[in-house]
Design an enzyme around this catalytic site. Structure first.
Site, PDB file in Angstrom:
ATOM      1  N   GLY A  44       0.786  -1.225   0.000  1.00 38.49           N
ATOM      2  CA  GLY A  44       0.000   0.000   0.000  1.00 38.49           C
ATOM      3  C   GLY A  44       0.819   1.276   0.000  1.00 38.49           C
ATOM      4  N   ALA A  45       2.134   1.182   0.146  1.00 33.85           N
ATOM      5  CA  ALA A  45       2.954   2.393   0.202  1.00 33.85           C
ATOM      6  C   ALA A  45       2.900   3.177  -1.109  1.00 33.85           C
ATOM      7  CB  ALA A  45       4.398   2.048   0.555  1.00 33.85           C
ATOM      8  N   GLY A  46       2.921   2.483  -2.224  1.00 36.12           N
ATOM      9  CA  GLY A  46       2.839   3.164  -3.520  1.00 36.12           C
ATOM     10  C   GLY A  46       1.483   3.808  -3.732  1.00 36.12           C
ATOM     11  N   ASP A  47       0.433   3.118  -3.313  1.00 40.32           N
ATOM     12  CA  ASP A  47      -0.914   3.682  -3.417  1.00 40.32           C
ATOM     13  C   ASP A  47      -1.041   4.932  -2.547  1.00 40.32           C
ATOM     14  OD1 ASP A  47      -1.702   1.644  -5.142  1.00 40.32           O
ATOM     15  OD2 ASP A  47      -2.416   0.385  -3.503  1.00 40.32           O
ATOM     16  N   ASN A  75       5.623  11.565  -0.434  1.00 43.23           N
ATOM     17  CA  ASN A  75       6.743  10.853   0.174  1.00 43.23           C
ATOM     18  C   ASN A  75       6.420  10.506   1.627  1.00 43.23           C
ATOM     19  OD1 ASN A  75       9.335   9.772   0.053  1.00 43.23           O
ATOM     20  ND2 ASN A  75      10.338  11.703   0.526  1.00 43.23           N
ATOM     21  N   ASP A  87      -2.234  -2.368   4.960  1.00 50.36           N
ATOM     22  CA  ASP A  87      -2.304  -1.295   3.981  1.00 50.36           C
ATOM     23  C   ASP A  87      -3.352  -0.241   4.312  1.00 50.36           C
ATOM     24  OD1 ASP A  87      -4.236  -3.212   3.506  1.00 50.36           O
ATOM     25  OD2 ASP A  87      -4.268  -2.877   1.358  1.00 50.36           O
TER      26      ASP A  87
END
Length: 86
Positions: free
Chosen positions: A20-23, A47, A59
């Site tokens: 889920g970091a990219g989302d 960021n 997430d």
């Protein structure tokens, strides 16, 4: 002309769960731009969102609120890892 912006990754003491970091990064970027932020500001917000999610388990449970994002942005000015503001 075309301007290239770069933003250093926020250092994490350890990555708990990268799911889920990219989302979260994308959501933070878009939310900031929709609120009138510059591209540079949106990159900083994105960021911070990605870093917060990567430092929490799950997430959805790790999605930051505005106060958490701003705390991370302030803390990283001094080189602190985001988990120090939790």
């Amino acid at each position: 002309g075309t301007e290239t912006l770069r933003c250093e990754a926020i250092p994490l003491a350890y990555v708990v769960d990268p799911v889920g970091a990219g989302d979260a990064f994308c959501a933070g970027f878009l939310a900031s731009r929709l609120e009138g932020g510059t591209v540079a500001e949106a990159l900083e917000v994105a960021n911070a969102c990605g870093a917060v999610v990567a430092s929490a388990l799950g997430d959805q449970g790790g999605l930051p609120d505005r106060a958490t994002v701003e705390a991370v942005r302030r803390s990283t000015g001094g080189g602190a890892a985001p988990d120090t503001v939790r």
